[in-house]
Motif scaffolding. Structure first.
Motif, PDB file in Angstrom:
ATOM      1  N   SER B 419       0.804  -1.705  -0.097  1.00 18.19           N
ATOM      2  CA  SER B 419      -0.101   0.183   0.095  1.00 18.19           C
ATOM      3  C   SER B 419       0.691   1.565  -0.348  1.00 18.19           C
ATOM      4  CB  SER B 419      -0.954   0.058   1.288  1.00 18.19           C
ATOM      5  OG  SER B 419      -1.270  -1.695   1.588  1.00 18.19           O
ATOM      6  N   LYS B 515      -8.899   4.532  -6.540  1.00 17.23           N
ATOM      7  CA  LYS B 515      -9.000   5.135  -4.139  1.00 17.23           C
ATOM      8  C   LYS B 515     -10.581   5.749  -4.228  1.00 17.23           C
ATOM      9  CE  LYS B 515      -6.109   9.134  -2.855  1.00 17.23           C
ATOM     10  NZ  LYS B 515      -5.794   9.989  -2.723  1.00 17.23           N
ATOM     11  N   THR B 525      -5.380   1.946  -1.274  1.00 15.18           N
ATOM     12  CA  THR B 525      -3.700   2.529  -1.621  1.00 15.18           C
ATOM     13  C   THR B 525      -3.572   1.273  -2.451  1.00 15.18           C
ATOM     14  OG1 THR B 525      -3.265   1.337  -0.009  1.00 15.18           O
ATOM     15  CG2 THR B 525      -3.816   3.164   0.470  1.00 15.18           C
ATOM     16  N   ASN B 528      -1.048   3.342  -5.019  1.00 19.68           N
ATOM     17  CA  ASN B 528       0.525   3.846  -4.274  1.00 19.68           C
ATOM     18  C   ASN B 528       1.912   3.518  -5.101  1.00 19.68           C
ATOM     19  OD1 ASN B 528      -1.204   5.685  -2.666  1.00 19.68           O
ATOM     20  ND2 ASN B 528      -0.587   4.760  -1.022  1.00 19.68           N
TER      21      ASN B 528
END
Lengths: 153, 616
Positions: B419, B515, B525, B528
């Motif tokens: 994440s 998201k 997440t 990311n």
């Protein structure tokens, strides 16, 4: 497959037949048989008074469970990030070539099951391969031969 | 024997301490999973045998402890009371350690750690750079206790915080101390622990649960494993204190089944705590009752998410649910539930013992205390490091970690697990705390810190995390289930040189969707790793797309192997090891690689001792 129901019952009784202990019960059964025989899952559903689909759902959701029988020896290749950046994929591929199977499969002679695991938490020693619960660190494709050739544990 | 008052506990503690001679030599062997893998159990057996044969059993103690953190150098042996640090010990070294060090106070030079920078040998633990820049509030105790002996924990003030809480504090006062300490969740979210406890305490309901999340699914991280293995009572003590503060009588420890030693050590600890009456009815005669059950995880990353973990505790597949109603109000079995991770619980006893003022003086404005990181990947000193919040990445990676091995250059560090995100060299002087990490597009997560050098391809890494998350997605939400799959396909195309520049904006669109429209943190997440690499290493993506080149030489479809005739000595090692028979040549003559047969496994590249195999 013929299942010893009394064996299953003693596992289930250990958890007082609680529905919430389904995962623990399946783990203990898997430890006995190295996989979850269909008949065992049916028996658990009956005893816990839950639908068979719930047992099957849990058994297929979690990576810890296998519906297929496993080989005598089990090899887990760690694919955690630390092992990945140190080249675990090359080790896995060499194992796949040497054993002639893909990750997740068992050799035809039922000797080896090859699997991947997302992290065994021995990151300092990566790439790590766990053979029959014995950790081998700093693995390379070259070391694969001796890993397979070494004395059965 | 059940202890029924604080006085009985202190009497027992004094008895244990008085029986122990602080000057008595003790050989501590690290028994963590890392050292196990390096063969520590044979070393320990040999020490026991040698002590037996020399009749030293009563004069010298042997202690098998939890992880000391410096796993790279295992098996580790520390000789107390001097604290002499021996590394990479093998069974044949044992006779010499006992004859020289234990019996005659002499140092065994060959087993000392040599500082890679100064070249100097280091004798004591605290002289080693890896350790001396750390602030090991939690991990230090791992070297001082045998996790299977509750007496060891009692000897270092164990359960005194619990006695203090039960004897002198109200639940509200405990919550107040934890709030003022500034302790935040160590599992990923960083939510203030005291506030979490307070909302569970305030929630309606007679039955409340406390849960310890020990389902450390983050690949490349093992902080919780080491605390649970090495000092399980500290976690239990934290949980009992939390349960008292919240008003709970029942707790769960949900631990990864892939950590057999942690499962076994926490089981033993629970049993011992029950025997002495730290768990069960009427704890220390206070009238407060609490007990814990141990559950083993089924191997699903998503179960690190609190609602998924609770579903799994109920015997269901680990699917998260929406948190319109917080778990502090309706959690496990729809009862108010408080979940914290292993490291968070382990912080609690020392906050109670030393006071919130002491604790909140460590760290930064918004992030207090220390944090344990798993410093792994392309780094010299691999292991667990515990540092005050706010230390810079540079200090962690270069001072404690000793920099990058093999003369390679640092490229990035990945924090926060799947994440989290990748932080480039330009930001290496930033302090590590919750806010700063989030600002740069990563996160604290549970404490994974994976260091990468110039040989790591950032597009490949983004693909790795995306595939990981796609496999681990529970499948409940479409954006996560399908979006991650699509993202993985796009990344695969790019790593195969089949990508286009439009793919990059498609990735950005998908990331926004993930998201906005996923239910749990796994989905929200999930982009990311991709977005942070795209932000800081966009040129690598472009090199794959426009030039069909993988600058790091990782992506197989974009590289070819060949043999440099100037360097090849004709040793034949590559030919011998090539699995596809692609290399030919006579001994002592230059070898040739047939690119048509080459499967690009990279074995020849790794075995060649003369840098004759080239990757382009």
């Amino acid at each position: 497959m013929k299942i010893d129901e009394s064996k299953l019952d003693s596992i289930i009784n250990e958890y007082n037949g609680e529905k919430g202990s389904l995962i623990s019960i399946l783990q203990d059964i898997q430890a006995q048989y190295q996989y979850l025989p269909r008949e065992a899952m049916d028996h658990v559903a009956k005893r816990l008074k839950i639908p068979r689909v719930q047992v099957f759902g849990v058994a297929t959701f979690f990576k810890a469970f296998s519906l297929k029988p496993k080989g005598k020896q089990q090899i887990h290749v760690c694919m955690g990030t630390a092992c990945h950046v140190r080249g675990s994929r090359m080790v896995l591929e060499e194992l796949e070539r040497k054993l002639g199977i893909k990750a997740g499969d068992t050799t035809a002679d039922n000797e080896y099951t090859l699997e991947t695991v997302n992290c065994v938490g021995a990151c300092a020693l990566g790439p790590v391969v766990v053979k029959n619960e014995e950790y081998r660190g700093q693995m390379t494709p070259i070391k694969v031969e001796s890993l397979l050739g070494s004395k059965k544990t | 024997m059940k202890l029924s008052s604080e006085k009985e506990l202190e009497d027992l503690r004094n008895e244990i301490i008085s029986e122990r001679d602080p000057d008595k030599p003790c050989i501590a062997v690290c028994g963590g999973t890392g050292c196990h893998a390096s063969g520590c159990s044979n070393v320990a057996r040999e020490i026991q045998a040698e002590l037996d044969s020399k009749n030293l059993k009563d004069k010298v103690d042997l202690r098998i402890t939890g992880c000391h953190g410096f796993c790279e150098r295992g098996p580790i042996v520390i000789v107390f009371p001097e604290g002499i640090f021996y590394q990479k010990v093998i069974p044949t070294d044992v006779k010499e350690i006992i004859a020289s060090t234990v019996e005659n106070g002499k140092i065994v030079d060959k087993l000392l750690y040599q500082d890679p920078v100064s070249g100097k040998k280091k004798v004591h633990v605290e002289e080693i750079t890896f350790y001396h820049k750390q602030n090991r509030l939690l991990l230090e105790n791992n070297t001082r206790v045998d996790p299977a002996q509750i007496k060891d924990y009692l000897a270092i003030k164990g359960y005194s915080a619990l006695a203090k809480v039960l004897g002198t504090m109200t639940p509200e006062a405990v919550i107040d101390v934890v709030k003022k300490s500034g302790l935040r969740g160590r599992g990923g979210g960083g939510f203030p622990t005291g506030r979490k406890w307070e909302s569970t305490r305030d929630a309606q309901g007679d039955i409340k649960y406390v849960i310890c999340n020990a389902d450390e699914g983050d690949p490349g991280a093992y902080m919780d494993r080491s605390i649970l293995e090495g000092n399980p009572h500290s976690v239990l003590e934290g949980m009992i204190i939390g349960a008292f503060a919240i008003g709970s009588n029942e707790g769960y420890v949900y631990v990864r089944n892939e950590y057999p030693l942690a499962v076994s050590n926490i089981s033993v600890a629970i049993k011992q705590a029950r025997e002495l009456g730290f768990l069960g009815e009427n704890i220390l005669g206070s009238g407060f009752s609490f007990d814990v059950k141990l559950n083993r995880g089924g191997g699903a990353f998503v179960c690190g998410e609190s609602t998924a973990l609770m579903a799994s505790l109920e015997g269901k597949p680990g699917e998260p649910r929406a948190k319109y109603i917080h778990t502090s109000e309706k959690g496990l079995w729809d009862k108010p539930s408080n979940l914290n991770n292993v490291e968070t619980w382990a912080n609690v006893p020392m906050i109670i013992n030393n006071g919130y003022e002491w604790y909140s003086a460590i760290g930064t404005e918004s992030s207090k205390g220390t944090k344990v990181f798993s410093l792994v990947g392309k780094i010299n000193n691999t292991g667990l490091v515990e540092v005050p919040m706010g230390m810079s990445l540079r200090e962690i990676i270069f001072d404690i970690g000793g920099g990058i091995p093999g003369g390679k250059s640092f490229k990035a560090v990945q924090t926060g697990g799947p994440s989290g995100g990748c932080i480039p060299e330009s930001l290496i002087d930033m302090p590590v705390d919750y806010e700063r990490l989030t600002e740069v597009g990563s996160m604290m997560g549970s404490g994974g810190m994976i260091v990468m050098d110039e040989d790591t391809c950032m597009v490949d890494l983004a693909k790795y995390f995306t595939n990981f998350l796609q496999e681990e997605s529970c499948g409940k939400c479409v954006p996560c289930r399908e979006g991650l799959r699509r993202m993985g396909e796009i990344l695969k195309d790019i790593t195969q040189g089949k990508g286009s520049m439009e793919d990059l904006s498609l990735i950005e669109d998908l990331a926004g969707m993930l998201k906005d429209a996923s239910l749990c943190a796994l989905g929200t997440t999930a982009a990311n790793p991709v977005m942070s690499t795209l932000k800081y290493f966009r040129d690598e993506y472009i090199a794959h797309i426009s030039d069909h080149k993988c600058p790091a030489g990782v992506c197989r479809e974009l590289i070819t192997y060949g043999i440099d005739p100037d360097n090849c000595t004709g040793c034949g090692l590559c030919k011998k090891n090539c699995p596809s028979g692609a290399i030919s040549g006579e001994r002592k003559h230059t070898h040739v690689l047939d690119t048509g047969k080459c499967i690009k496994c990279g074995i020849c590249y790794n075995v060649c001792k003369f840098e004759a195999v080239r990757k382009e």
